[in-house]
Motif scaffolding. Structure first.
Motif, PDB file in Angstrom:
ATOM      1  N   PHE A   1     -43.841  24.549 -50.718  1.00  0.00           N
ATOM      2  CA  PHE A   1     -42.691  24.351 -51.609  1.00  0.00           C
ATOM      3  C   PHE A   1     -43.099  23.696 -52.924  1.00  0.00           C
ATOM      4  O   PHE A   1     -42.490  23.927 -53.964  1.00  0.00           O
ATOM      5  CB  PHE A   1     -41.636  23.482 -50.925  1.00  0.00           C
ATOM      6  CG  PHE A   1     -40.867  24.191 -49.839  1.00  0.00           C
ATOM      7  CD1 PHE A   1     -40.158  25.345 -50.110  1.00  0.00           C
ATOM      8  CD2 PHE A   1     -40.850  23.696 -48.549  1.00  0.00           C
ATOM      9  CE1 PHE A   1     -39.439  25.999 -49.117  1.00  0.00           C
ATOM     10  CE2 PHE A   1     -40.133  24.341 -47.544  1.00  0.00           C
ATOM     11  CZ  PHE A   1     -39.429  25.494 -47.826  1.00  0.00           C
TER      12      PHE A   1
ATOM     13  N   TYR B   1     -37.731  32.499 -51.144  1.00  0.00           N
ATOM     14  CA  TYR B   1     -36.310  32.751 -50.916  1.00  0.00           C
ATOM     15  C   TYR B   1     -36.049  34.237 -51.096  1.00  0.00           C
ATOM     16  O   TYR B   1     -36.925  34.979 -51.543  1.00  0.00           O
ATOM     17  CB  TYR B   1     -35.473  31.902 -51.883  1.00  0.00           C
ATOM     18  CG  TYR B   1     -35.836  30.439 -51.788  1.00  0.00           C
ATOM     19  CD1 TYR B   1     -35.334  29.644 -50.753  1.00  0.00           C
ATOM     20  CD2 TYR B   1     -36.728  29.867 -52.684  1.00  0.00           C
ATOM     21  CE1 TYR B   1     -35.709  28.310 -50.636  1.00  0.00           C
ATOM     22  CE2 TYR B   1     -37.105  28.533 -52.572  1.00  0.00           C
ATOM     23  CZ  TYR B   1     -36.593  27.766 -51.548  1.00  0.00           C
ATOM     24  OH  TYR B   1     -36.976  26.454 -51.428  1.00  0.00           O
TER      25      TYR B   1
ATOM     26  N   GLY C   1     -34.388  23.125 -44.600  1.00  0.00           N
ATOM     27  CA  GLY C   1     -34.544  21.811 -45.215  1.00  0.00           C
ATOM     28  C   GLY C   1     -34.724  20.695 -44.200  1.00  0.00           C
ATOM     29  O   GLY C   1     -35.114  19.586 -44.546  1.00  0.00           O
ATOM     30  N   GLN C   2     -34.429  20.992 -42.928  1.00  0.00           N
ATOM     31  CA  GLN C   2     -34.432  19.950 -41.901  1.00  0.00           C
ATOM     32  C   GLN C   2     -35.814  19.638 -41.331  1.00  0.00           C
ATOM     33  O   GLN C   2     -35.926  18.752 -40.473  1.00  0.00           O
ATOM     34  CB  GLN C   2     -33.480  20.354 -40.760  1.00  0.00           C
ATOM     35  CG  GLN C   2     -32.025  20.481 -41.172  1.00  0.00           C
ATOM     36  CD  GLN C   2     -31.681  21.849 -41.748  1.00  0.00           C
ATOM     37  OE1 GLN C   2     -32.546  22.674 -42.008  1.00  0.00           O
ATOM     38  NE2 GLN C   2     -30.402  22.090 -41.950  1.00  0.00           N
TER      39      GLN C   2
ATOM     40  N   ARG D   1     -44.376  16.194 -43.970  1.00  0.00           N
ATOM     41  CA  ARG D   1     -43.963  17.551 -43.592  1.00  0.00           C
ATOM     42  C   ARG D   1     -45.051  18.588 -43.849  1.00  0.00           C
ATOM     43  O   ARG D   1     -45.623  18.666 -44.936  1.00  0.00           O
ATOM     44  CB  ARG D   1     -42.698  17.954 -44.357  1.00  0.00           C
ATOM     45  CG  ARG D   1     -41.492  17.109 -44.009  1.00  0.00           C
ATOM     46  CD  ARG D   1     -40.197  17.837 -44.259  1.00  0.00           C
ATOM     47  NE  ARG D   1     -40.178  18.614 -45.487  1.00  0.00           N
ATOM     48  CZ  ARG D   1     -39.193  19.435 -45.823  1.00  0.00           C
ATOM     49  NH1 ARG D   1     -38.153  19.572 -45.022  1.00  0.00           N
ATOM     50  NH2 ARG D   1     -39.231  20.107 -46.953  1.00  0.00           N
TER      51      ARG D   1
ATOM     52  N   HIS E   1     -41.189  12.379 -49.101  1.00  0.00           N
ATOM     53  CA  HIS E   1     -40.150  13.294 -48.589  1.00  0.00           C
ATOM     54  C   HIS E   1     -39.104  13.565 -49.681  1.00  0.00           C
ATOM     55  O   HIS E   1     -37.897  13.489 -49.442  1.00  0.00           O
ATOM     56  CB  HIS E   1     -39.505  12.702 -47.331  1.00  0.00           C
ATOM     57  CG  HIS E   1     -38.606  13.645 -46.579  1.00  0.00           C
ATOM     58  ND1 HIS E   1     -38.737  15.012 -46.614  1.00  0.00           N
ATOM     59  CD2 HIS E   1     -37.545  13.402 -45.757  1.00  0.00           C
ATOM     60  CE1 HIS E   1     -37.794  15.559 -45.851  1.00  0.00           C
ATOM     61  NE2 HIS E   1     -37.070  14.610 -45.326  1.00  0.00           N
TER      62      HIS E   1
ATOM     63  N   LEU F   1     -39.112   9.722 -41.123  1.00  0.00           N
ATOM     64  CA  LEU F   1     -39.119  10.230 -42.500  1.00  0.00           C
ATOM     65  C   LEU F   1     -37.991  11.250 -42.670  1.00  0.00           C
ATOM     66  O   LEU F   1     -37.203  11.196 -43.620  1.00  0.00           O
ATOM     67  CB  LEU F   1     -40.468  10.894 -42.773  1.00  0.00           C
ATOM     68  CG  LEU F   1     -40.723  11.452 -44.161  1.00  0.00           C
ATOM     69  CD1 LEU F   1     -41.157  10.330 -45.094  1.00  0.00           C
ATOM     70  CD2 LEU F   1     -41.795  12.529 -44.122  1.00  0.00           C
TER      71      LEU F   1
ATOM     72  N   ASP G   1     -44.293  21.174 -46.789  1.00  0.00           N
ATOM     73  CA  ASP G   1     -44.171  20.771 -48.190  1.00  0.00           C
ATOM     74  C   ASP G   1     -45.176  21.385 -49.169  1.00  0.00           C
ATOM     75  O   ASP G   1     -44.786  21.722 -50.296  1.00  0.00           O
ATOM     76  CB  ASP G   1     -44.221  19.245 -48.302  1.00  0.00           C
ATOM     77  CG  ASP G   1     -42.928  18.608 -47.818  1.00  0.00           C
ATOM     78  OD1 ASP G   1     -42.007  19.370 -47.450  1.00  0.00           O
ATOM     79  OD2 ASP G   1     -42.833  17.375 -47.806  1.00  0.00           O
TER      80      ASP G   1
ATOM     81  N   GLY H   1     -36.230  22.722 -50.622  1.00  0.00           N
ATOM     82  CA  GLY H   1     -37.258  23.135 -51.573  1.00  0.00           C
ATOM     83  C   GLY H   1     -36.751  23.911 -52.778  1.00  0.00           C
ATOM     84  O   GLY H   1     -37.540  24.216 -53.674  1.00  0.00           O
TER      85      GLY H   1
ATOM     86  N   LEU I   1     -38.302  16.249 -50.954  1.00  0.00           N
ATOM     87  CA  LEU I   1     -37.743  17.609 -50.920  1.00  0.00           C
ATOM     88  C   LEU I   1     -37.308  17.945 -49.501  1.00  0.00           C
ATOM     89  O   LEU I   1     -37.860  17.428 -48.539  1.00  0.00           O
ATOM     90  CB  LEU I   1     -38.785  18.639 -51.384  1.00  0.00           C
ATOM     91  CG  LEU I   1     -40.056  18.767 -50.549  1.00  0.00           C
ATOM     92  CD1 LEU I   1     -40.600  20.185 -50.608  1.00  0.00           C
ATOM     93  CD2 LEU I   1     -41.095  17.783 -51.021  1.00  0.00           C
ATOM     94  N   GLN I   2     -36.324  18.798 -49.396  1.00  0.00           N
ATOM     95  CA  GLN I   2     -35.897  19.291 -48.089  1.00  0.00           C
ATOM     96  C   GLN I   2     -35.937  20.814 -48.099  1.00  0.00           C
ATOM     97  O   GLN I   2     -36.903  21.420 -47.677  1.00  0.00           O
ATOM     98  CB  GLN I   2     -34.543  18.699 -47.697  1.00  0.00           C
ATOM     99  CG  GLN I   2     -34.668  17.198 -47.386  1.00  0.00           C
ATOM    100  CD  GLN I   2     -33.385  16.561 -46.893  1.00  0.00           C
ATOM    101  OE1 GLN I   2     -32.513  17.206 -46.335  1.00  0.00           O
ATOM    102  NE2 GLN I   2     -33.263  15.251 -47.110  1.00  0.00           N
TER     103      GLN I   2
END
Lengths: 762, 152
Positions: free
Chosen positions: A18, A25, A488-489, A12, B94, A648, A15, B99, B96-97
């Motif tokens: 994060f 947020y 999150g997707q 991703r 993977h 993934l 990532d 976060g 985390l989604q």
């Protein structure tokens, strides 16, 4: 030439942020200049479930440190508004005259600091005249103590009331050799995104700018427009990073819809952030559906008739949960089975509890749980293996649309293969043999095997379309604008992959923008497992059109015929077929299109129908027959979401859904006492599932592409929760079948399991 | 009250209210917003940081209790733009989604391996019981931690 990037396990793009600085947020936007000098809003919430408001006294709140302003409904000029799902039900964003659940908003307090607001709310004095709390669903259904008097009943929606056929009762089963009945409570659960809700609002030059943790900025904009009675162009909604939603952050809530009004009144930006305890009663809940089933058929195992009577708890407001039973559960009630006679009636009822909204699966897990439990009860009644009974009744493989008895058309399905694949990995026969051994030995720890086969509907809610825009900048980088709203997707990665596969621009050079209504005015958000099949398909369609436009410009630059110009997707450059040495890059073309803005293509993908992902789950659990303790040992999931863009991300979606489904089956329930006091308002009391209660998931891949979109993709966001819940619940019951246990309602807590064993042996 | 706390290698001298939680000090005073708050009851672990090398939930202690101590947050893990092996493992698996739980989860996972460098899957699951995630089903988090352990 290398193959398409699609279908590859691409890490991703989102990532690193994060993982190193954390996401941005809503609470992290301290450096946002538009928040400068922001005040904080804290709400006074109802502490009683059902009451008339006699008086609201906020005078002591005004004297509390840091208080800038206090507001009741009348102070803000609020009026009651009708529910979009039942016009007779009316309420305001701050309670007027009556409260209908613990946690409903009564007043707003504005302070300099958030902690001052918490202290000041303690000083609010509200005189209530309590009314009968209607917590029990069936009691509320027949009670003449009404939660919304103008509705004339606590029933706020029903399939029969809407003109759909009623259930015919036992008449449907008159030709059946075997008839089994069941009563299942698909319990109320709390969605629990790790980030609770938050929002901020400010007025700049007559425009309301609002930040909100949401799954659907464009939908929120429409609600904010209505709440503030202003034109759409006067509102801008901005979505920061969102820490999970699971359906509960689709619509805006009163807490958020009041902020524009409050900000206008105090003349300053305002921020609001709820505590977890507030979130547990303020954020909508999910499920809460009571099901009466009857299933009938032959002694050999052919099911010929199935009837579902679902009573949906709407909670204290006629919110979206009200419509999930008639429009999501009912259409999917038949499941994967070929059943000659099929009926489903649903009735939605208001109670003095937190309103029910969409929660991962939203009506489909309930449909699947009902028929899968019914199949198990039927199999147990005739003494057959539940897998054999399922096989005997599955709709055979179809690659053309299949019309169900209840009136839906499934796109493609191959349920038997999904079941076979899951059973093979589970080593089903060996598990049954081990179970037989343990039963024979009378082991304290018994083995249970639960099987589910499901079909669900994704991308099935209007609008069945999505907007996309792709802009190639003069420097050759591309920006994808999408109406979907990742939280999150992994859309940043998947949409970049899709755009890259058409344009040849590297995914590192593609950015994705969403959730800001000034930048993306139109969009359906992320919900209902729609994003890839609508939003991804739109990115693909627009990218293809973009390449066509670029080819025209490249032809001019290369002084060639358009039909002779090809795009080399490995290099992202256009050239005349056969002469790759002379080429034009995306940067060249974008610059030629417009030296400042580059080349832009925009469009909408319209889906011809919903898609119907399917699959099969096998759960293997151990049950301690002395304590009732359940240990989830193995979970095998074969979920077919059609063509896979990024395995993934696909696997991650499956894992997450299974955890939430397992949580419902084993642990989680949002509970009230008889007076309507919520008693599970934090993560400890709610028994939020942790890593310790789950096994690693054994994912079995299966790809049956749909013809509904060119990607061949169906939704995967909710499949895990739909397939897993009945598999895990059934596994617990299966462990105890030999002791005479036939059903245990979810969550199958040690207390419930122990009690079921005790009463079966009594 | 005056405190001196070293955060991510840098010493900070601040005047804090006695009731200020360490997590609020980190987020609001130092504006390090990677550390998140997910609950009111010390259940979720989103606020996990390292205090003198040990993973603790920063909502369970006051800033004044950290006076003289050394704190590491998610922002302090990467060195010269190179991610910590645990961060890399989360990315590659993977883990985390959305976060939101991720910074706390990563800090807890590093703390877990500090105590038990070669844990079994079961030990990882038990070890992370105090850190909640709603997106991943923990599968890829556990996988990430095991991958980080085996790469050591």
């Amino acid at each position: 030439m290398a193959g398409s990037i699609l279908g590859n396990r691409v890490l991703r793009k989102e990532d690193p942020k994060f993982l190193t600085t954390g996401g941005k947020y809503i609470e992290d936007l301290n450096d946002e200049p538009m928040f400068a000098g922001a005040l904080h809003v804290t709400y006074v919430r109802s502490t009683v479930a059902h009451a008339k408001i006699i008086n609201i006294d906020l005078s002591e709140c005004k004297n509390a440190p840091g208080v800038v302003a206090v507001f009741t409904a009348s102070d803000l000029g609020l009026e009651e508004e009708a529910s979009g799902f039942n016009a007779a039900a009316k309420r305001a964003h701050l309670a007027i005259g009556k409260v209908r659940w613990v946690g409903e908003l009564v007043a707003a307090i504005v302070t300099e600091r958030p902690d001052q607001g918490e202290d000041a709310t303690e000083r609010a004095i509200i005189d209530y005249e309590t009314l009968e709390p209607l917590i029990d669903l069936e009691h509320a259904m027949t009670s003449m103590n009404l939660i919304y008097e103008e509705c004339g009943s606590n029933i706020v929606m029903g399939t029969v009331e809407m003109g759909m056929p009623d259930n015919t009762g036992d008449e449907l089963f008159k030709d059946c050799e075997v008839v089994v009945k069941g009563r299942f409570m698909n319990q109320r659960v709390a969605p629990c995104p790790l980030e609770a809700r938050g929002s901020a609002a400010t007025w700049i030059d007559g425009r309301l700018i609002q930040w909100i943790s949401t799954q659907h900025a464009q939908g929120v904009r429409n609600e904010v427009v209505k709440a503030n009675k202003i034109d759409a162009e006067k509102v801008r909604i901005i979505t920061p990073d969102v820490g999970g939603g699971f359906g509960a952050k689709i619509s805006a809530y009163s807490e958020e819809l009041l902020l524009g009004n409050i900000s206008k009144n105090v003349g300053k930006p305002v921020r609001w952030r709820e505590t977890r305890s507030e979130s547990m009663v303020g954020l909508g809940h999910g499920r809460a559906q009571l099901q009466y089933i009857t299933i009938g058929g032959t002694k050999e195992g052919r099911v010929t008739a199935y009837q579902l009577n679902a009573i949906q708890d709407s909670g204290g407001w006629v919110d979206v949960g009200t419509v999930l039973a008639p429009f999501m559960t009912r259409p999917m009630a038949q499941g994967v089975y070929d059943i000659e006679k099929m009926e489903c009636r649903t009735t939605s009822v208001v109670t003095n509890t937190t309103p029910i909204v969409a929660y991962r699966g939203a009506g489909r897990p309930e449909a699947t749980a009902a028929i899968e439990r019914a199949m198990d009860l039927f199999a147990a009644e005739i003494g057959k293996d539940p897998v054999d009974v399922r096989r005997m009744n599955l709709i055979p493989k179809f690659m053309q649309p299949y019309a169900t008895k209840i009136g839906h058309v499934y796109d493609v399905g191959d349920y038997g293969t999904a079941l076979d694949k899951a059973l093979a990995v589970a080593k089903y026969s060996e598990a049954r043999a081990e179970q037989a051994e343990r039963r024979k030995r009378g082991d304290k720890i018994q083995l249970g095997i639960g099987v589910s086969v499901y079909v669900e509907i994704t991308g099935g809610v209007d609008p069945m379309q999505e907007h996309a825009k792709v802009n190639v900048l003069p420097n050759g980088r591309a920006v994808v604008y999408t109406g979907t709203s990742p939280h999150g997707q992994g859309h940043v990665t998947s949409w970049a992959m899709i755009a890259s596969s058409e344009t040849g621009i590297s995914i590192e050079d593609i950015d994705v923008v969403w959730g800001d209504t000034d930048l993306v005015p139109s969009g359906g958000g992320t919900m209902g497992s729609r994003s890839l099949q609508h939003g991804g398909a739109a990115v693909q369609k627009v990218s293809i059109e973009l390449v066509d436009e670029a080819r025209k410009l490249a032809a001019k630059l290369l002084e060639a015929n358009e039909s002779d110009v090809v795009l080399d997707k490995n290099t992202g450059a256009f050239h005349v077929a056969g002469t790759p040495a002379i080429s034009k890059s995306w940067s060249d073309i974008a610059t030629a299109a417009d030296t400042k803005t580059g080349l832009t293509q925009e469009g909408i993908f319209v889906a011809s129908s919903a898609t119907f992902p399917f699959g099969s789950h096998v759960a293997i659990v151990e049950v301690d027959t002395e304590t009732g303790q359940v240990k989830h040992r193995r979970h095998i999931a074969c979920d077919d979401a059609g063509k896979v863009v990024n395995p993934l991300i696909l696997d991650g979606q499956i894992h997450g859904g299974i955890a939430q489904g397992t949580a419902q089956a084993l642990l989680e329930e949002f509970r009230y006492d008889q007076d309507g006091n919520p008693i599970t308002t934090n993560f400890a009391d709610y028994t939020f599932i942790s890593a310790a209660e789950l096994p690693s998931i054994e994912v079995v891949h299966m790809e049956t592409p749909t013809f509904v979109n060119p990607l061949g993709a169906k939704g995967i966001g909710e499949s895990g929760s739909i397939g897993s819940t009945p598999a895990v619940q059934s596994a617990v019951i299966d462990a105890l079948l030999h002791l005479g246990v036939r059903h245990i309602d979810m969550p199958t807590t040690p207390e419930r399991v122990w009690s079921a064993i005790a009463s079966a042996s009594a | 009250m005056k405190v001196s706390i070293t955060v991510n290698g840098k010493e900070h001298h601040s005047d804090v209210e006695p009731r200020t939680l360490l997590v609020h000090y980190i987020r609001e005073t130092l504006e390090l917003t990677g550390t998140n708050v997910g609950c009111d009851t010390s259940s979720c672990g989103a606020c996990t940081i390292h205090l003198n090398g040990e993973a603790v939930k920063s909502c369970t202690m006051l800033a004044v209790q950290a006076d003289g101590d050394s704190v590491t947050t998610i922002e302090g893990l990467a060195k010269d733009g190179v991610m910590h092996p645990m961060q890399t493992a989360f990315m590659e698996n993977h883990g985390l989604q959305c976060g939101y739980c991720t910074p706390g989860m990563v800090m807890a996972a590093i703390g877990l391996l500090n105590e038990n460098p070669k844990p079994t899957e079961e030990q990882v699951r038990m070890g992370l019981e105090g850190n909640l995630c709603r997106c991943t089903g923990y599968h890829n988090i556990v996988k990430s931690v095991l991958a980080a352990a085996s790469s050591k």
